[in-house]
Write a protein that holds these residues in place. Structure first.
Motif, mmCIF file in Angstrom:
data_model
loop_
_atom_site.group_PDB
_atom_site.id
_atom_site.type_symbol
_atom_site.label_atom_id
_atom_site.label_comp_id
_atom_site.label_asym_id
_atom_site.label_seq_id
_atom_site.Cartn_x
_atom_site.Cartn_y
_atom_site.Cartn_z
ATOM 1 N N GLY A 77 -20.445 -38.706 7.765
ATOM 2 C CA GLY A 77 -21.837 -39.190 6.957
ATOM 3 C C GLY A 77 -22.584 -39.043 8.035
ATOM 4 N N ALA A 78 -21.606 -39.261 9.564
ATOM 5 C CA ALA A 78 -22.274 -39.871 11.197
ATOM 6 C C ALA A 78 -22.897 -37.802 11.036
ATOM 7 C CB ALA A 78 -21.565 -39.824 12.373
ATOM 8 N N ALA A 79 -24.874 -37.891 11.634
ATOM 9 C CA ALA A 79 -25.155 -36.557 11.467
ATOM 10 C C ALA A 79 -24.522 -36.024 13.250
ATOM 11 C CB ALA A 79 -26.200 -36.655 11.874
ATOM 12 N N GLU A 80 -24.668 -37.232 13.932
ATOM 13 C CA GLU A 80 -24.096 -36.771 15.601
ATOM 14 C C GLU A 80 -22.978 -37.515 16.081
ATOM 15 O OE1 GLU A 80 -24.734 -34.037 17.172
ATOM 16 O OE2 GLU A 80 -26.318 -33.001 16.342
ATOM 17 N N PHE A 81 -22.335 -37.990 17.395
ATOM 18 C CA PHE A 81 -21.588 -38.236 17.551
ATOM 19 C C PHE A 81 -22.425 -39.461 17.905
ATOM 20 C CE2 PHE A 81 -18.584 -40.162 21.136
ATOM 21 C CZ PHE A 81 -17.686 -40.720 20.517
ATOM 22 N N ASP A 82 -23.371 -39.048 18.660
ATOM 23 C CA ASP A 82 -24.379 -40.427 19.565
ATOM 24 C C ASP A 82 -24.557 -41.036 18.549
ATOM 25 O OD1 ASP A 82 -24.125 -39.121 21.734
ATOM 26 O OD2 ASP A 82 -26.470 -38.387 22.071
ATOM 27 N N GLU A 83 -25.014 -40.881 17.381
ATOM 28 C CA GLU A 83 -25.332 -41.919 16.430
ATOM 29 C C GLU A 83 -24.412 -42.855 15.931
ATOM 30 O OE1 GLU A 83 -25.996 -42.107 11.757
ATOM 31 O OE2 GLU A 83 -26.091 -40.021 12.172
ATOM 32 N N ILE A 84 -22.920 -42.707 16.047
ATOM 33 C CA ILE A 84 -22.307 -43.836 15.479
ATOM 34 C C ILE A 84 -21.870 -44.488 17.155
ATOM 35 C CG2 ILE A 84 -19.648 -43.760 15.772
ATOM 36 C CD1 ILE A 84 -20.220 -42.855 13.234
ATOM 37 N N VAL A 85 -22.047 -44.079 18.146
ATOM 38 C CA VAL A 85 -21.981 -44.833 19.304
ATOM 39 C C VAL A 85 -22.930 -45.836 19.445
ATOM 40 C CG1 VAL A 85 -22.766 -44.530 21.664
ATOM 41 C CG2 VAL A 85 -21.058 -43.198 20.960
ATOM 42 N N ASP A 86 -24.251 -45.126 18.970
ATOM 43 C CA ASP A 86 -25.597 -45.737 18.584
ATOM 44 C C ASP A 86 -25.504 -47.410 17.765
ATOM 45 O OD1 ASP A 86 -27.083 -44.890 20.891
ATOM 46 O OD2 ASP A 86 -28.228 -43.697 18.912
ATOM 47 N N LEU A 87 -25.038 -46.633 16.264
ATOM 48 C CA LEU A 87 -24.394 -47.689 15.732
ATOM 49 C C LEU A 87 -22.950 -48.832 16.241
ATOM 50 C CD1 LEU A 87 -24.666 -45.449 12.590
ATOM 51 C CD2 LEU A 87 -25.905 -47.262 13.132
ATOM 52 N N GLY A 88 -22.112 -48.258 17.410
ATOM 53 C CA GLY A 88 -21.712 -49.198 18.003
ATOM 54 C C GLY A 88 -22.726 -49.978 18.560
ATOM 55 N N ALA A 89 -22.942 -49.661 19.664
ATOM 56 C CA ALA A 89 -23.408 -50.681 20.675
ATOM 57 C C ALA A 89 -24.650 -51.346 20.082
ATOM 58 C CB ALA A 89 -24.235 -49.867 22.027
ATOM 59 N N ALA A 90 -25.457 -50.908 18.554
ATOM 60 C CA ALA A 90 -26.583 -52.076 17.978
ATOM 61 C C ALA A 90 -25.548 -52.784 17.195
ATOM 62 C CB ALA A 90 -27.070 -51.396 16.580
ATOM 63 N N ALA A 91 -24.500 -52.963 16.376
ATOM 64 C CA ALA A 91 -23.490 -53.813 15.861
ATOM 65 C C ALA A 91 -23.291 -54.688 17.650
ATOM 66 C CB ALA A 91 -22.385 -53.828 15.401
ATOM 67 N N GLY A 92 -22.945 -54.447 18.024
ATOM 68 C CA GLY A 92 -22.364 -55.874 19.382
ATOM 69 C C GLY A 92 -23.619 -56.430 19.823
ATOM 70 N N ALA A 93 -25.029 -55.403 19.925
ATOM 71 C CA ALA A 93 -26.012 -56.139 20.614
ATOM 72 C C ALA A 93 -26.505 -57.499 19.720
ATOM 73 C CB ALA A 93 -27.249 -55.272 21.128
ATOM 74 N N ALA A 94 -26.387 -57.086 18.777
ATOM 75 C CA ALA A 94 -27.185 -58.695 17.418
ATOM 76 C C ALA A 94 -26.223 -59.603 17.801
ATOM 77 C CB ALA A 94 -26.839 -57.246 16.397
ATOM 78 N N LEU A 95 -25.150 -59.766 18.292
ATOM 79 C CA LEU A 95 -24.770 -60.937 18.491
ATOM 80 C C LEU A 95 -24.778 -61.852 19.949
ATOM 81 C CD1 LEU A 95 -20.699 -59.470 18.436
ATOM 82 C CD2 LEU A 95 -21.702 -60.908 16.758
ATOM 83 N N PRO A 96 -25.101 -63.210 19.466
ATOM 84 C CA PRO A 96 -25.766 -63.889 20.549
ATOM 85 C C PRO A 96 -24.909 -63.408 21.746
ATOM 86 C CG PRO A 96 -24.886 -65.476 18.946
ATOM 87 C CD PRO A 96 -24.265 -64.037 17.960
ATOM 88 N N PRO A 97 -25.988 -63.914 22.217
ATOM 89 C CA PRO A 97 -25.402 -62.810 23.961
ATOM 90 C C PRO A 97 -24.077 -64.006 24.604
ATOM 91 C CG PRO A 97 -28.270 -63.812 24.104
ATOM 92 C CD PRO A 97 -27.339 -63.808 22.518
ATOM 93 N N ALA A 98 -24.180 -64.976 24.398
ATOM 94 C CA ALA A 98 -22.628 -65.737 25.075
ATOM 95 C C ALA A 98 -21.759 -64.979 24.157
ATOM 96 C CB ALA A 98 -22.983 -67.279 24.740
ATOM 97 N N GLU A 99 -21.656 -64.735 23.026
ATOM 98 C CA GLU A 99 -20.473 -64.455 22.224
ATOM 99 C C GLU A 99 -20.355 -63.508 22.348
ATOM 100 O OE1 GLU A 99 -19.175 -63.753 17.186
ATOM 101 O OE2 GLU A 99 -21.078 -65.073 17.906
ATOM 102 N N LEU A 100 -21.477 -62.129 22.004
ATOM 103 C CA LEU A 100 -21.346 -61.427 23.214
ATOM 104 C C LEU A 100 -20.005 -60.609 24.458
ATOM 105 C CD1 LEU A 100 -21.032 -57.653 23.132
ATOM 106 C CD2 LEU A 100 -23.865 -57.968 24.223
ATOM 107 N N LEU A 101 -20.113 -62.149 25.738
ATOM 108 C CA LEU A 101 -20.336 -61.664 26.896
ATOM 109 C C LEU A 101 -18.426 -62.219 26.766
ATOM 110 C CD1 LEU A 101 -20.261 -61.301 29.620
ATOM 111 C CD2 LEU A 101 -21.047 -64.124 30.237
#
Length: 267
Positions: A77-101
């Motif tokens: 369902g992904a148009a490009e591999f970059d889309e998957i990379v962006d989604l993975g980064a977005a999911a992690g970036a949505a965490l509180p900074p302390a939790e992400l760290l």
């Protein structure tokens, strides 16, 4: 590659992670949200991407038999591999900074442990060609340094170059053919000699000494080139010969599509 050499590469990966950690550990929420030169990516996105890639590295080491099926499922369902990379980064970036760290720290520590335990000679699955543990660690150094460069640029910090750049330069040379292919170009058959000056003045070289085509200059600049963190016009690299000249704008040490690259700083 001997186990001693593999452990040495892993030690350099640990050091590269720790250097980036020093840049982000003290940031407040606004700092984590600060945009980086990568369009749409904040500092949190950069670190979340590294954590996401660490998760996939652990899958490759701990459950290699299901890696490709899981990767294929991810790509559905992904148009490009970059889309998957962006989604993975977005999911992690949505965490509180302390939790992400904490997540990033735990993941990268687990990667070091897992790669150290890989039997000598074994190859691990990946999104590109399978790799031995030392090669996987080298790729992680390259990616950590590249995204760390984005973070440093966002913070206005100049990081002192280290001998760890040799790993990135080596990967940049090894991906010569891939770089042309990734841009839809025929892979040249002529060899290129690469001669770089390391941070401490040492000379690093790859390719036959008699090659007519050559690239020379600071190792830092070559690493910025092959991670596509600077435009060739902004680097003190010299290319002699048509193949070397054609390599500069397409050089790429990382897997996946090349992206747009960086515009000249003066343009």
């Amino acid at each position: 590659m001997s186990r001693e050499r593999t452990l040495a590469v892993l030690a350099d990966l640990r050091a590269e992670n720790e250097e980036l950690d020093l840049l982000v550990a003290g940031l407040d929420g606004a700092g984590w949200a600060r945009p980086t030169p990568s369009p749409g990516w904040s500092i949190a996105f950069q670190v979340a991407h590294l954590a996401w890639t660490d998760d996939w590295t652990l899958r490759a080491t701990r459950d290699p038999d299901t890696f490709h099926s899981a990767a294929n499922e991810l790509l559905v369902g992904a148009a490009e591999f970059d889309e998957i990379v962006d989604l993975g980064a977005a999911a992690g970036a949505a965490l509180p900074p302390a939790e992400l760290l904490l997540r990033w720290r735990a993941g990268r520590a687990a990667v070091l442990e897992a790669l150290a335990a890989v039997p000598e000679g074994s190859r691990l699955p990946w999104f590109g060609p399978p790799m031995k543990a030392a090669s996987m660690a080298t790729a992680r150094i390259m990616e950590t340094w590249a995204h760390g460069t984005d973070v440093a640029d966002a913070l206005g910090v100049r990081r002192a170059p280290t001998a760890r750049l040799k790993h990135i330069a080596h990967l940049g040379v090894r991906t010569f053919g891939f770089a042309f292919a990734a841009h839809g170009l025929a892979v040249p058959t002529e060899p290129v000699r690469v001669e770089l000056t390391g941070p401490d003045g040492e000379e690093w070289s790859w390719g036959p000494a008699e090659a007519a085509d050559r690239i020379s200059g600071p190792a830092l600049d070559f690493c910025l080139l092959v991670t596509r963190r600077r435009h060739p016009d902004d680097l003190a690299l010299t290319a002699d010969g048509p193949v070397a000249t054609a390599w500069l704008p397409v050089a790429q040490a990382f897997a996946g599509p090349p992206g747009e690259g960086r515009a000249p700083l003066g343009g």
